[in-house]
Design an enzyme around this catalytic site. Sequence first.
Site, PDB file in Angstrom:
ATOM      1  N   ASP A 123      44.017  15.407  55.789  1.00  0.00           N
ATOM      2  CA  ASP A 123      44.688  14.840  54.623  1.00  0.00           C
ATOM      3  C   ASP A 123      45.219  15.948  53.722  1.00  0.00           C
ATOM      4  OD1 ASP A 123      42.056  15.636  53.985  1.00  0.00           O
ATOM      5  OD2 ASP A 123      42.042  14.387  52.197  1.00  0.00           O
ATOM      6  N   ASP A 130      45.688  17.523  48.348  1.00  0.00           N
ATOM      7  CA  ASP A 130      44.575  16.934  49.092  1.00  0.00           C
ATOM      8  C   ASP A 130      44.363  15.511  48.579  1.00  0.00           C
ATOM      9  OD1 ASP A 130      42.306  17.752  51.027  1.00  0.00           O
ATOM     10  OD2 ASP A 130      41.253  16.685  49.422  1.00  0.00           O
ATOM     11  N   LEU A 131      44.265  14.546  49.498  1.00  0.00           N
ATOM     12  CA  LEU A 131      44.015  13.169  49.084  1.00  0.00           C
ATOM     13  C   LEU A 131      42.562  13.036  48.644  1.00  0.00           C
ATOM     14  CD1 LEU A 131      45.911  11.089  51.808  1.00  0.00           C
ATOM     15  CD2 LEU A 131      46.709  11.816  49.551  1.00  0.00           C
TER      16      LEU A 131
END
Length: 293
Positions: A216, A173-174
């Site tokens: 994302d 996950d960004l």
Amino acid sequence: MDFALATELYPEDYWYRSDAYLNMDSELDLIQVIQQLHGSLDPRTVFACFGKILGQHLPIKGLQLTLDKQKFVWGRHYGIELQRSVADKQDQFNLVYQLAMPLSANQENTLSRLEAMLIQPLNNALKYQNMSKQAMFDSLTGLGNRHYYNQAIGTALARANRYQGQVSLVVIDLDKFKQLNDIHGHKAGDYVLVGFAELINEAIRNTDQAFRIGGDEFVIITQGDTQAAEIVCQRIIDMMPKHAQLTEYDIKCSLGIAESIPEQLADNLYDRADKAMYAAKAAGRNCYRIDVG
């Protein structure tokens, strides 16, 4: 992940004697040819079938076809070279033949008739291939999409159970991606997602598979245990400061690892890796954590 077709095709089903055409009736069965060429929606199979038909009626040892960035190859790579092109309303097919001997006028006429019959089935197969690709891959990043991931993880777990192998899942996950979109807009967000997908493709091994399954959120199916997945995760973290598309917006990521256990369901494996990813966020982000099961 470039899926442009570049095929070196030598299937046993389509090998032929180079002098086969000498022992056959030169009269073409046009209905049979059409049926054979329309018998598959795989472009490689259609092209190989075309090569087989040519080899049965003409002194052709091999051929190549190029269309935009795609290339098909069939048969042998030596002989008298003959270059031709065939066009329809949209595309131009460039062909290079390898001949055992020069073609007679009648043989050239036969070749022209066969070439004209190739265009529609090959175009149909190429369109079907493109639609299949669109159904399986994320249009923005080129990585596999959620649908493809669901198929791939099921296959990977079944194979691991059958051969007592190991599969690990990495969930990524960004960090603070929502703030990026809120401040800089979705165009900047897309720019970052494309850059991060490129980084993942550089970081993973040939045996690993990467997917974008939402906003994302990315996942990697790693062939091997948690140690193999750790190497991939550390490589991603180390590479991020070297990517301008990510450093421009100070992008980092959190990663979670879970190793499959016998007979584990795909959803359970994902939940474990996702839990480990949130543990990485809680630990300060820009790191990975492993779910111990």
